[in-house]
Design a protein around this motif. Structure first.
Motif, PDB file in Angstrom:
ATOM      1  N   LYS A   4      -3.163  -1.016   3.118  1.00  0.00           N
ATOM      2  CA  LYS A   4      -1.843  -0.425   3.259  1.00  0.00           C
ATOM      3  C   LYS A   4      -0.760  -1.444   2.912  1.00  0.00           C
ATOM      4  O   LYS A   4       0.260  -1.120   2.317  1.00  0.00           O
ATOM      5  CB  LYS A   4      -1.675   0.073   4.701  1.00  0.00           C
ATOM      6  CG  LYS A   4      -0.806   1.293   4.801  1.00  0.00           C
ATOM      7  CD  LYS A   4      -0.860   1.883   6.174  1.00  0.00           C
ATOM      8  CE  LYS A   4       0.541   1.988   6.736  1.00  0.00           C
ATOM      9  NZ  LYS A   4       0.564   2.389   8.131  1.00  0.00           N
ATOM     10  N   THR A  19       7.205   7.242   2.303  1.00  0.00           N
ATOM     11  CA  THR A  19       7.106   7.655   3.702  1.00  0.00           C
ATOM     12  C   THR A  19       5.692   7.332   4.178  1.00  0.00           C
ATOM     13  O   THR A  19       4.804   7.033   3.378  1.00  0.00           O
ATOM     14  CB  THR A  19       7.328   9.175   3.846  1.00  0.00           C
ATOM     15  OG1 THR A  19       6.269   9.843   3.153  1.00  0.00           O
ATOM     16  CG2 THR A  19       8.667   9.603   3.268  1.00  0.00           C
ATOM     17  N   GLU A  20       5.493   7.426   5.478  1.00  0.00           N
ATOM     18  CA  GLU A  20       4.180   7.109   6.050  1.00  0.00           C
ATOM     19  C   GLU A  20       3.075   7.970   5.405  1.00  0.00           C
ATOM     20  O   GLU A  20       2.025   7.463   5.026  1.00  0.00           O
ATOM     21  CB  GLU A  20       4.221   7.324   7.568  1.00  0.00           C
ATOM     22  CG  GLU A  20       3.049   6.710   8.304  1.00  0.00           C
ATOM     23  CD  GLU A  20       2.930   5.191   8.130  1.00  0.00           C
ATOM     24  OE1 GLU A  20       1.803   4.691   8.232  1.00  0.00           O
ATOM     25  OE2 GLU A  20       3.957   4.514   7.860  1.00  0.00           O
ATOM     26  N   SER A  21       3.341   9.266   5.251  1.00  0.00           N
ATOM     27  CA  SER A  21       2.303  10.142   4.713  1.00  0.00           C
ATOM     28  C   SER A  21       2.098   9.887   3.212  1.00  0.00           C
ATOM     29  O   SER A  21       0.977   9.934   2.708  1.00  0.00           O
ATOM     30  CB  SER A  21       2.641  11.616   4.973  1.00  0.00           C
ATOM     31  OG  SER A  21       3.749  12.007   4.213  1.00  0.00           O
ATOM     32  N   GLU A  22       3.193   9.589   2.495  1.00  0.00           N
ATOM     33  CA  GLU A  22       3.061   9.242   1.066  1.00  0.00           C
ATOM     34  C   GLU A  22       2.226   7.975   0.915  1.00  0.00           C
ATOM     35  O   GLU A  22       1.412   7.857   0.009  1.00  0.00           O
ATOM     36  CB  GLU A  22       4.447   8.986   0.448  1.00  0.00           C
ATOM     37  CG  GLU A  22       5.203  10.240   0.040  1.00  0.00           C
ATOM     38  CD  GLU A  22       6.543   9.901  -0.616  1.00  0.00           C
ATOM     39  OE1 GLU A  22       6.874  10.511  -1.626  1.00  0.00           O
ATOM     40  OE2 GLU A  22       7.261   9.001  -0.094  1.00  0.00           O
ATOM     41  N   LEU A  24      -0.146   6.825   2.839  1.00  0.00           N
ATOM     42  CA  LEU A  24      -1.572   7.110   3.034  1.00  0.00           C
ATOM     43  C   LEU A  24      -2.159   7.810   1.812  1.00  0.00           C
ATOM     44  O   LEU A  24      -3.249   7.473   1.350  1.00  0.00           O
ATOM     45  CB  LEU A  24      -1.773   7.981   4.284  1.00  0.00           C
ATOM     46  CG  LEU A  24      -1.606   7.247   5.612  1.00  0.00           C
ATOM     47  CD1 LEU A  24      -1.608   8.235   6.762  1.00  0.00           C
ATOM     48  CD2 LEU A  24      -2.710   6.202   5.792  1.00  0.00           C
ATOM     49  N   GLN A  25      -1.401   8.774   1.285  1.00  0.00           N
ATOM     50  CA  GLN A  25      -1.852   9.510   0.112  1.00  0.00           C
ATOM     51  C   GLN A  25      -2.015   8.570  -1.083  1.00  0.00           C
ATOM     52  O   GLN A  25      -3.018   8.607  -1.794  1.00  0.00           O
ATOM     53  CB  GLN A  25      -0.851  10.631  -0.204  1.00  0.00           C
ATOM     54  CG  GLN A  25      -1.288  11.580  -1.311  1.00  0.00           C
ATOM     55  CD  GLN A  25      -2.534  12.393  -0.925  1.00  0.00           C
ATOM     56  OE1 GLN A  25      -2.579  12.975   0.152  1.00  0.00           O
ATOM     57  NE2 GLN A  25      -3.540  12.385  -1.797  1.00  0.00           N
ATOM     58  N   GLN A  26      -1.003   7.718  -1.292  1.00  0.00           N
ATOM     59  CA  GLN A  26      -1.055   6.769  -2.410  1.00  0.00           C
ATOM     60  C   GLN A  26      -2.236   5.819  -2.268  1.00  0.00           C
ATOM     61  O   GLN A  26      -2.912   5.500  -3.235  1.00  0.00           O
ATOM     62  CB  GLN A  26       0.251   5.953  -2.488  1.00  0.00           C
ATOM     63  CG  GLN A  26       1.451   6.734  -2.960  1.00  0.00           C
ATOM     64  CD  GLN A  26       1.435   7.004  -4.473  1.00  0.00           C
ATOM     65  OE1 GLN A  26       0.641   6.433  -5.208  1.00  0.00           O
ATOM     66  NE2 GLN A  26       2.304   7.888  -4.919  1.00  0.00           N
ATOM     67  N   GLN A  27      -2.465   5.368  -1.034  1.00  0.00           N
ATOM     68  CA  GLN A  27      -3.568   4.448  -0.786  1.00  0.00           C
ATOM     69  C   GLN A  27      -4.895   5.116  -1.156  1.00  0.00           C
ATOM     70  O   GLN A  27      -5.726   4.548  -1.862  1.00  0.00           O
ATOM     71  CB  GLN A  27      -3.576   4.044   0.687  1.00  0.00           C
ATOM     72  CG  GLN A  27      -4.586   2.954   0.996  1.00  0.00           C
ATOM     73  CD  GLN A  27      -4.642   2.628   2.485  1.00  0.00           C
ATOM     74  OE1 GLN A  27      -3.975   3.283   3.298  1.00  0.00           O
ATOM     75  NE2 GLN A  27      -5.422   1.628   2.844  1.00  0.00           N
ATOM     76  N   GLN A  28      -5.033   6.354  -0.731  1.00  0.00           N
ATOM     77  CA  GLN A  28      -6.250   7.110  -1.003  1.00  0.00           C
ATOM     78  C   GLN A  28      -6.426   7.337  -2.511  1.00  0.00           C
ATOM     79  O   GLN A  28      -7.488   7.094  -3.068  1.00  0.00           O
ATOM     80  CB  GLN A  28      -6.142   8.443  -0.274  1.00  0.00           C
ATOM     81  CG  GLN A  28      -7.426   9.241  -0.197  1.00  0.00           C
ATOM     82  CD  GLN A  28      -7.171  10.623   0.409  1.00  0.00           C
ATOM     83  OE1 GLN A  28      -6.389  10.773   1.362  1.00  0.00           O
ATOM     84  NE2 GLN A  28      -7.801  11.629  -0.158  1.00  0.00           N
TER      85      GLN A  28
END
Lengths: 94, 483
Positions: A4, A19-22, A24-28
């Protein structure tokens, strides 16, 4: 695996705030694509010249001629904030 | 038959016979746009007034015998990533929602110089990044063949406009299949020219060493004619190739005796839909009957195409899209200092797929990863170019499916990698910079068009067009027999 922290650093280099959710999505997504990209390591590319352009052209030059360009008015017309024919940005020096 | 159902060649004939005026033609297309646009959504901007004005001017020229080209008065639609002076050019992005270019790109200048009225600017995946046009910030475009399906992308609007009879022909841009894949999904002919053959000046950059503008149409003749209008050297594009362009329409002889066709076995392997494969093989048989010879060839590096393509194009995109900073044009989200303003602007202006590619590209170019990803991919690209060159020492053209499946449904591709894999047969062409054409060769069980891809060596557009023309003529003859 990209952490992260790395995602955050890349976003900063790219001038993006996620954002926090973006995040996580980007990391994935990055991990998924880079996992796939790791397959390229198995290709032997010793002494192979990298391709910069598919059709190699060298030393593209032209005569240095004076031609009509955009007027100053047209050039700044799309500026989100324009003052006296200049682009206005937030103060950058104290 | 109504005027909007005619091909550009047929319209040209009607105009030269003085049966119709350009104004009548443009009005016919504008009426069709009015009728179907609500459902199809091919356009971001319809330029009705400008098109009518240009048509009237063309009609005046015709009366005075002062035509500027054989296509004077035939209208066209253009993808909304090509700069049009005084007409909004959004690239399907919120960050350019209100951008009005102060200049015309070279292809737009050429269309105007040939007297073609512009009907409007067509929808696309944001910054041409996508394979379904679902990434547009503005509109949903449906496949005119079946509204429950995507039109393909990124030039989905340009394909839908022609397939929906909202324009006789159109221009798209192709970075990894963005002309050929929508042409395939919508049952059209689409050509990605050799890199450097059509000027990129005024084409908003996605991946500069891949991007190329090209035509979409309903007949091979139309596509060849449009190539005659848009191709040629341009000093304003330093990657433009300075060589004489042939007359592409004159290449359509219908004679392909002795043509050597290669079928790369990697393109007929796993993941290929049975109906698609059967339609391609049936088309190849027809070309053999017309005098071509076929052999199997191998392009083993194809296996690495998707990864190589996404690493390099994302790297180029991350660099190209650095220009959207809220200073000179486009969206600005005000903030206290410049760096924060850049970040707020870009974060609000770019959609998820664009951010994903900027992130991937930035990572691939960053210290410590450059050699492992970017440079490695560029080396693999060299191997792919060599592989194509070796294949073209043996055969004149390669034939492959354009896409592994026919048009898919909205929201069907669940993640980005799955979406990327729909480009598996098209990206290699852009990596090598060679030309390729997609043409319809049949329909599947759902009556969705199946596209066949013809790939040639650099500057082999004439061979591609003539092969497509030959097959088109065979199919037309068969059609007559069956009817």
């Amino acid at each position: 695996m990209i952490s992260k922290e790395q995602v955050k650093r890349v976003a900063d280099l790219a001038r993006l705030v996620l954002t926090e959710s973006e995040m996580l999505q980007q990391q994935q997504d990055l991990n998924q694509i880079l996992d796939a990209a790791d397959r390229l390591k198995s290709v032997n590319t010793t002494d192979i010249e990298p391709t910069a352009h598919a059709i190699p052209l060298t030393n593209v030059t032209r005569d240095d001629l004076v031609v009509e360009g955009l007027s100053k008015n047209d050039a700044v017309k799309n500026g989100p904030e324009v003052t006296k024919g200049y682009f206005k940005v937030p103060q950058i020096m104290e | 038959m109504e005027l909007y159902q005619y091909t550009a060649r047929q319209l040209q004939q009607c105009l030269s016979d003085n049966e119709v005026t350009s104004e009548m033609i443009v009005n016919s297309f504008l009426a069709q746009i009015e009728r179907v646009e609500q459902e199809i959504g091919a356009f971001i901007t319809v330029t009705a007034d400008q098109a009518l004005e240009a048509a009237k001017e063309s009609d005046i020229r015709r009366r005075r015998n002062e035509l500027v080209s054989p296509w004077d008065g035939i209208p066209i639609a253009v993808k909304d990533n090509m700069s049009t002076k005084g007409i909004k050019t959004t690239c399907g992005s919120k960050i350019l929602a209100n951008y009005v270019p102060p200049y015309d790109g070279t292809v737009i200048r050429k269309l105007k110089a040939a007297g073609l009225p512009l009907l409007g600017k067509t929808n696309l995946d944001e910054f041409a990044m996508g394979s379904s046009t679902e990434n547009s910030a503005f509109a949903k475009t449906c496949n005119p063949v079946n509204w429950a399906k995507v039109p393909g992308g990124s030039s989905g609007g340009s394909a839908a406009a022609v397939a929906g009879y909202e324009a006789p022909w159109s221009l798209g841009s192709d970075t990894g299949g963005s002309i050929r894949q929508p042409a395939s999904f919508c049952g059209l002919i689409g050509l990605k020219p050799t890199y450097g053959l059509v000027s990129r000046y005024g084409l908003v950059a996605y991946a500069s060493s891949f991007d190329q503008i090209g035509p979409l149409g309903r007949s091979v003749e139309d596509v060849a004619d449009l190539m005659n209008i848009i191709s040629g050297y341009d000093q304003l594009d330093s990657t433009s190739v300075n060589r004489d362009c042939p007359n592409y329409a004159a290449a359509l002889t219908g004679d392909i005796k002795g043509l050597r066709i290669g079928l790369p076995k990697e393109y007929f392997a796993q993941g290929l839909n049975d109906a698609v494969k059967a339609a391609i093989m049936a088309a190849v048989d027809k070309l053999v009957a017309a005098g071509a010879v076929v052999e199997e060839v191998s392009l083993p590096m194809t296996e690495y195409a998707i990864e190589t393509y996404y690493l390099i194009t994302s790297a180029e995109a991350s660099s190209n899209l650095a220009r959207y900073d809220g200073v000179r044009y486009g969206l600005r989200v005000a903030d206290e200092d410049s760096i924060t303003m850049f970040k707020s602007t870009r974060s609000a202006g770019f959609g998820p797929e664009v951010k994903r590619r900027i992130m991937l590209g930035t990572y691939a170019l960053s210290t410590g990863y450059y050699d492992a990803y970017y440079k490695k991919a560029q080396q693999v690209r060299t191997l792919m170019r060599r592989e194509f060159a070796e294949a073209f020492a043996k055969v004149d053209i390669l034939i492959t499916p354009t896409t592994p499946t026919t048009a898919f449904g909205f929201g069907e591709k669940k993640n980005s990698l799955e979406m990327y894999l729909s480009d598996i047969y098209t990206v290699t062409v852009n990596l090598a910079g060679v030309p390729a054409l997609s043409m319809p060769v049949g329909k599947d069980q759902e009556h969705l068009p199946i596209g066949m891809q013809l790939i040639g060596q650099h500057f082999a557009e004439e061979a591609l067009l003539n092969t497509a023309y030959t097959l088109e003529q065979v199919k037309l003859k068969e059609g007559c027999v069956h009817e």
